[in-house]
Design an enzyme around this catalytic site. Sequence first.
Site, mmCIF file in Angstrom:
data_model
loop_
_atom_site.group_PDB
_atom_site.id
_atom_site.type_symbol
_atom_site.label_atom_id
_atom_site.label_comp_id
_atom_site.label_asym_id
_atom_site.label_seq_id
_atom_site.Cartn_x
_atom_site.Cartn_y
_atom_site.Cartn_z
ATOM 1 N N LYS A 91 -17.102 -10.784 77.697
ATOM 2 C CA LYS A 91 -17.320 -10.692 76.675
ATOM 3 C C LYS A 91 -19.029 -10.858 76.951
ATOM 4 O O LYS A 91 -19.743 -11.344 77.135
ATOM 5 C CB LYS A 91 -17.014 -12.261 76.135
ATOM 6 C CG LYS A 91 -17.581 -12.273 74.385
ATOM 7 C CD LYS A 91 -17.425 -13.754 73.966
ATOM 8 C CE LYS A 91 -17.269 -14.243 72.772
ATOM 9 N NZ LYS A 91 -16.402 -15.371 72.053
ATOM 10 N N SER A 117 -14.177 -15.004 68.159
ATOM 11 C CA SER A 117 -14.927 -14.267 68.331
ATOM 12 C C SER A 117 -14.675 -13.040 69.962
ATOM 13 O O SER A 117 -15.644 -12.537 69.922
ATOM 14 C CB SER A 117 -16.538 -14.511 68.242
ATOM 15 O OG SER A 117 -16.704 -15.930 68.941
ATOM 16 N N SER A 126 -12.454 -19.142 69.995
ATOM 17 C CA SER A 126 -12.428 -17.795 69.998
ATOM 18 C C SER A 126 -11.948 -17.341 70.834
ATOM 19 O O SER A 126 -11.709 -15.550 70.981
ATOM 20 C CB SER A 126 -13.910 -17.955 69.950
ATOM 21 O OG SER A 126 -14.751 -17.914 68.805
#
Length: 469
Positions: A89, A164, A188
Amino acid sequence: MHAIPEASLSPQALRGASLIQTLHWLALGRVGVGELCATYLDAIARLDPQLGAFVDVRPALVREQAEAAERRRRDGVLGRLDGVPVAVKDNLDIAGWPTSAGLASRRGRIAQHDAHAVARLRAAGAVLLGKTNMDEGALGATTRNPHFGPTHNPLRRGYTAGGSSGGSAAAVAAGLAVAAIGSDTLGSVRIPASYCGLCALKPTHGEISARGLVPAARRLDAVGLLARSVGDLTVLLQVLAGYDADDPRSRRRRVALAPPDWEPGRLRTGLLPDLAAVGVEPGVIALFDAALARLERELGERRRVDFSDWDFGRTRRAGLLLMEAEMLGTFAEDLADAARPVSAEFRRMLDYARGKSAADYVAADRLLDQATLKARRLFAQVDVLVLPTTPQGAFPLDAPAPANQADLTGFASLAACPAVSIPMGTLPDGMPVGLQFVGPPGSDLRLLELAEVCASALDAAPEFPVGAR
């Protein structure tokens, strides 16, 4: 007699394999690291322009890592993940790469050092494929990023992959990475896992060092794991977990991770008394009830637990306030950058925190203590809390995001507990949704063992789109 040579593995087989299966094939020589990485790079080049999972992929660096892994295999000195392509990420530092955290103003900020989790991946021999898309500043659960574009759900274009860590989840579900790491502050990695039909782990707070992770709320932030099987999560946790003296919230263990020790037939499973009352949609409730019926033996004694003193919406909003307030400091320079401005929505959310008082922040912070005490009381009565991961399945990217996406994931975050999400089944619209297991702090491996047994019994993973396209 001559042994019959095994058939070569197709790109579809390679892209659909679990991490454990991939390691097995590498060990047997069924596939080389170079071929494996080339398969993933080719898939990313063909498919990701429409998917939007990655924001930065560097094929030359991937090939260099693959060549180094091949040399290690010839020399016989291998790491636990040697040659396995993994996605990262874009709020975790990779030395020499920009860490944007989903903001245009950070495109040129080059990380000087690897995040601790990334360094552990490298030390284990993993091949870092690239950086994945995310919500702006990690503040959201849709991955509709205004600067890098949206990430589509691989199971249905035009639908959210969640967030996210939506890019990390989409990469794994689409067969563009074997596994991925992300971050989980209020859900997330678990929310995208639920929407994309994956398995995810938010470990006990501090179990994996968060050094090198752009903070959202340091008291809640955890490095999270995404994969297609629970066994893969266990391998990743064992590689990444460990004390880091340079992370003030790293967890020093006096003993090793608690080994699996559930007693068959004596497990005490906690269930919420009324899912509809906390905003869970009817289709999700029906799937949850069906899953419980199929897991009658695995989940042992069921006990309805009292959550009347826990306001899921209020506590989720308190967690968001902690995030927004801390982000005012984390992203101060970005908020002031007129040339590459943040989105109006991101600014509005942080302005909300700016308008709150110190007393408001303290009141929100005290809810973390309440969550810790609530978890202690809960896990004195039961061994595990089982509930849906999300109140709903994935929804169209152009639809308003439900306010309660993180209501069911927030408790584990606020109480610093480990939580695992596995596929629970498919909703009437054809999209998956997750089943969540929450355990007391330190029970990560025990929780993963239970989740693996239940995942095997349910066999509810969707058919991932890894066919030739």
